[in-house]
Design a protein around this motif. Structure first.
Motif, PDB file in Angstrom:
ATOM      1  N   LYS A 157       0.796  -1.228   0.000  1.00 29.18           N
ATOM      2  CA  LYS A 157       0.000   0.000   0.000  1.00 29.18           C
ATOM      3  C   LYS A 157       0.825   1.273   0.000  1.00 29.18           C
ATOM      4  N   ASP A 158       2.152   1.165   0.122  1.00 27.79           N
ATOM      5  CA  ASP A 158       2.989   2.356   0.173  1.00 27.79           C
ATOM      6  C   ASP A 158       4.277   2.102  -0.599  1.00 27.79           C
ATOM      7  N   ARG A 177       3.814  -1.858   5.024  1.00 26.14           N
ATOM      8  CA  ARG A 177       2.444  -1.628   4.552  1.00 26.14           C
ATOM      9  C   ARG A 177       1.941  -2.757   3.650  1.00 26.14           C
ATOM     10  N   ASP A 180      -0.184  -5.806   2.733  1.00 25.16           N
ATOM     11  CA  ASP A 180      -1.511  -6.133   3.246  1.00 25.16           C
ATOM     12  C   ASP A 180      -2.086  -7.325   2.484  1.00 25.16           C
TER      13      ASP A 180
END
Length: 183
Positions: free
Chosen positions: A46-47, A72, A74
């Protein structure tokens, strides 16, 4: 003046191409897929940051740097996320980021390119070829691609997990990166 320009062209002197600077936006996606007991399981990072110097007309003048912030990652389940962050898998505490760095981009076909570089993940560094397609309109662009990695090349899923059973060793990364031109 025309004679000077003609002489330059005839001498084969070319002016250097300056690649545009691009950076990813919030709409960008980086996902991964592995097999668990033969069934696909997916997750996403996510990052991540993408810094690209690129001109499709002269890709060899470009460079690419991708930094993935592994904390991050996930998989849609807090327990799985904790396992993935652990020392046998991504070891986020010791290696919070993965990075791909390339100064060698070349054309594969119209609108398709390949970035040759080094991927650093969990303390291991390997040469990797990242194929991608490129489309742009003005100050916005899209970079898309798929990359297959063997997780054991980077000691991801070590110990009892290194065999490929029940979790496969192939990891497929999918990316769709929305970029804006930096000024």
């Amino acid at each position: 003046m025309r004679r000077i320009l003609l002489a330059i062209l005839m001498a084969g002197i070319s002016l250097p191409v300056v690649a545009a600077e691009w950076r990813n936006t919030e709409g960008s996606e980086l996902s991964f897929e592995v097999a668990f007991e033969g069934a696909p399981v997916s997750g996403e990072f996510k990052d991540f940051d993408v810094d690209l110097a690129f001109d499709a007309a002269a890709p060899e003048s470009g460079s690419l740097r991708v930094t993935v912030h592994l904390e991050r990652a996930d998989m849609g389940d807090p327990e799985m996320n904790d396992i993935l962050a652990g020392s046998e898998w991504l070891d986020v505490e010791a290696h919070p980021d993965a990075a791909f760095v390339s100064d060698a981009i070349s054309t594969r076909a119209l609108g398709e390119f390949i970035a040759m570089g080094k991927l650093s993940l969990k303390g291991s560094v390997r040469s990797v070829a990242v194929p991608f397609s490129w489309t742009n309109s003005g100050d916005q662009a899209y970079m898309q691609g798929t990359l297959l990695l063997n997780r054991t090349d980077f000691d991801v899923g070590g110990g009892e997990w290194a065999t490929g059973t029940p979790i496969g060793t192939d990891v497929t990364l999918h990316f769709t990166v929305q970029l804006v031109r930096e000024e």
